[in-house]
Design a protein around this motif. Structure first.
Motif, PDB file in Angstrom:
ATOM      1  N   GLY A   1      86.016  46.747  23.317  1.00 25.13           N
ATOM      2  CA  GLY A   1      85.908  48.042  23.959  1.00 25.13           C
ATOM      3  C   GLY A   1      86.749  48.167  25.215  1.00 25.13           C
ATOM      4  O   GLY A   1      86.436  48.990  26.087  1.00 25.13           O
ATOM      5  N   GLN A   2      87.806  47.371  25.328  1.00 26.85           N
ATOM      6  CA  GLN A   2      88.627  47.388  26.539  1.00 26.85           C
ATOM      7  C   GLN A   2      89.227  48.773  26.785  1.00 26.85           C
ATOM      8  O   GLN A   2      89.215  49.262  27.917  1.00 26.85           O
ATOM      9  CB  GLN A   2      89.745  46.354  26.442  1.00 26.85           C
ATOM     10  CG  GLN A   2      90.630  46.303  27.688  1.00 26.85           C
ATOM     11  CD  GLN A   2      91.636  45.159  27.653  1.00 26.85           C
ATOM     12  OE1 GLN A   2      91.538  44.269  26.820  1.00 26.85           O
ATOM     13  NE2 GLN A   2      92.600  45.196  28.558  1.00 26.85           N
ATOM     14  N   GLU A   3      89.722  49.414  25.728  1.00 30.09           N
ATOM     15  CA  GLU A   3      90.336  50.729  25.896  1.00 30.09           C
ATOM     16  C   GLU A   3      89.307  51.759  26.353  1.00 30.09           C
ATOM     17  O   GLU A   3      89.582  52.578  27.234  1.00 30.09           O
ATOM     18  CB  GLU A   3      90.979  51.181  24.577  1.00 30.09           C
ATOM     19  CG  GLU A   3      91.703  52.519  24.681  1.00 30.09           C
ATOM     20  CD  GLU A   3      92.348  52.931  23.378  1.00 30.09           C
ATOM     21  OE1 GLU A   3      92.754  54.105  23.268  1.00 30.09           O
ATOM     22  OE2 GLU A   3      92.454  52.086  22.462  1.00 30.09           O
ATOM     23  N   VAL A   4      88.118  51.697  25.746  1.00 28.62           N
ATOM     24  CA  VAL A   4      87.042  52.620  26.124  1.00 28.62           C
ATOM     25  C   VAL A   4      86.669  52.426  27.592  1.00 28.62           C
ATOM     26  O   VAL A   4      86.558  53.394  28.358  1.00 28.62           O
ATOM     27  CB  VAL A   4      85.798  52.401  25.232  1.00 28.62           C
ATOM     28  CG1 VAL A   4      84.613  53.211  25.742  1.00 28.62           C
ATOM     29  CG2 VAL A   4      86.110  52.766  23.795  1.00 28.62           C
ATOM     30  N   TRP A   5      86.486  51.163  27.988  1.00 30.67           N
ATOM     31  CA  TRP A   5      86.079  50.886  29.367  1.00 30.67           C
ATOM     32  C   TRP A   5      87.179  51.243  30.365  1.00 30.67           C
ATOM     33  O   TRP A   5      86.900  51.864  31.398  1.00 30.67           O
ATOM     34  CB  TRP A   5      85.689  49.421  29.540  1.00 30.67           C
ATOM     35  CG  TRP A   5      85.250  49.142  30.944  1.00 30.67           C
ATOM     36  CD1 TRP A   5      86.032  48.755  31.985  1.00 30.67           C
ATOM     37  CD2 TRP A   5      83.941  49.326  31.479  1.00 30.67           C
ATOM     38  NE1 TRP A   5      85.298  48.657  33.140  1.00 30.67           N
ATOM     39  CE2 TRP A   5      84.005  49.010  32.855  1.00 30.67           C
ATOM     40  CE3 TRP A   5      82.721  49.712  30.932  1.00 30.67           C
ATOM     41  CZ2 TRP A   5      82.896  49.068  33.687  1.00 30.67           C
ATOM     42  CZ3 TRP A   5      81.609  49.769  31.757  1.00 30.67           C
ATOM     43  CH2 TRP A   5      81.698  49.444  33.113  1.00 30.67           C
ATOM     44  N   ASP A   6      88.401  50.883  30.058  1.00 30.06           N
ATOM     45  CA  ASP A   6      89.497  51.139  31.000  1.00 30.06           C
ATOM     46  C   ASP A   6      89.704  52.634  31.207  1.00 30.06           C
ATOM     47  O   ASP A   6      89.995  53.074  32.327  1.00 30.06           O
ATOM     48  CB  ASP A   6      90.790  50.492  30.495  1.00 30.06           C
ATOM     49  CG  ASP A   6      90.761  48.970  30.596  1.00 30.06           C
ATOM     50  OD1 ASP A   6      89.797  48.440  31.178  1.00 30.06           O
ATOM     51  OD2 ASP A   6      91.691  48.326  30.072  1.00 30.06           O
ATOM     52  N   ARG A   7      89.544  53.408  30.151  1.00 30.52           N
ATOM     53  CA  ARG A   7      89.657  54.868  30.277  1.00 30.52           C
ATOM     54  C   ARG A   7      88.525  55.411  31.154  1.00 30.52           C
ATOM     55  O   ARG A   7      88.735  56.276  32.006  1.00 30.52           O
ATOM     56  CB  ARG A   7      89.621  55.510  28.894  1.00 30.52           C
ATOM     57  CG  ARG A   7      89.920  57.005  28.904  1.00 30.52           C
ATOM     58  CD  ARG A   7      90.140  57.548  27.505  1.00 30.52           C
ATOM     59  NE  ARG A   7      88.955  57.428  26.670  1.00 30.52           N
ATOM     60  CZ  ARG A   7      88.851  56.632  25.619  1.00 30.52           C
ATOM     61  NH1 ARG A   7      89.873  55.850  25.264  1.00 30.52           N
ATOM     62  NH2 ARG A   7      87.742  56.599  24.912  1.00 30.52           N
ATOM     63  N   PHE A   8      87.334  54.880  30.929  1.00 31.77           N
ATOM     64  CA  PHE A   8      86.178  55.254  31.743  1.00 31.77           C
ATOM     65  C   PHE A   8      86.396  54.873  33.205  1.00 31.77           C
ATOM     66  O   PHE A   8      86.213  55.692  34.112  1.00 31.77           O
ATOM     67  CB  PHE A   8      84.938  54.550  31.177  1.00 31.77           C
ATOM     68  CG  PHE A   8      83.804  54.362  32.147  1.00 31.77           C
ATOM     69  CD1 PHE A   8      82.989  55.416  32.497  1.00 31.77           C
ATOM     70  CD2 PHE A   8      83.543  53.110  32.708  1.00 31.77           C
ATOM     71  CE1 PHE A   8      81.936  55.241  33.388  1.00 31.77           C
ATOM     72  CE2 PHE A   8      82.504  52.927  33.585  1.00 31.77           C
ATOM     73  CZ  PHE A   8      81.694  54.004  33.930  1.00 31.77           C
TER      74      PHE A   8
END
Length: 205
Positions: A24-31
């Motif tokens: 979920g790196q992309e999800v977290w980084d966007r958040f």
């Protein structure tokens, strides 16, 4: 660094690792690039209505001012941020303003729990039975927009409860139970359970 600030930061950092561990790196980084901490004005507004709000909650809000349809500079954020004693059941963190805006909502539907109207609905004996004394801080809704479960800080416990205890309401079957004696204990429980509300499904949603 205060104990409360250290706990809030440790919780945040551990949650990030949990997202990363499930791709979920992309999800977290966007958040993380979108969110901001609560303003001092909004924190003061929350404390006006809830002067006993725990320092660890305030410190968490200074890191992230809500993940439940919270708009940051035109970008709306919706991210699972909390859990409960139900493994795999994720929750959102409300913003400081949302906590104040929803302060009377429980009174509109929850009297049957406080008044113990139904013998087959479990309500922890540490929860008070007097609507006039009720003082709940609604800080979290579950993954289906709160329809199934909500979390509260309880500043009006019965003699068998503790001020500041964390309550979980669950619908169908209905129940109101104490999941932790304090918000600090609640965050530590989620850390100790290794953020078990985060998995492949919760990261993808």
């Amino acid at each position: 660094m205060s104990t409360a600030k250290a706990l809030a930061q440790a919780y945040y950092d551990g949650l990030k690792e949990a997202y990363y561990s499930y791709d979920g790196q992309e999800v977290w980084d966007r958040f993380e690039s979108a969110v901001r901490g609560a303003s001092q004005e909004d924190i003061n507004w929350l404390l006006k209505f809830y002067p006993d709000a725990p320092e660890s909650l305030i410190e968490l809000l200074k890191l992230v001012d809500g993940t439940y349809y919270r708009e940051y500079f035109g970008e709306k954020v919706l991210l699972y941020f909390l859990g409960s004693d139900y493994e795999g059941f994720p929750y959102y963190l409300l913003s400081a303003r949302q906590m104040v805006d929803t302060k009377n909502q429980f009174r509109q539907w929850g009297d049957y729990l406080i008044n113990r109207e139904y013998d087959d609905i479990p309500v922890d004996e540490g929860v008070c039975d007097d609507m006039d004394k009720l003082n709940f801080l609604h800080f979290s809704d579950c993954c289906n927009n709160g329809g199934t479960s909500q979390l509260f800080l309880d500043f009006s416990p019965s003699a068998k409860g503790r001020k500041g205890q964390v309550l979980r309401f669950f619908h169908d079957p209905d129940e109101m139970v104490i999941v932790a004696d304090s918000f600090d204990e609640y965050l530590q429980m989620l850390i100790d359970n290794e953020y078990d509300f985060i998995d492949e499904d919760s990261v993808e949603e």
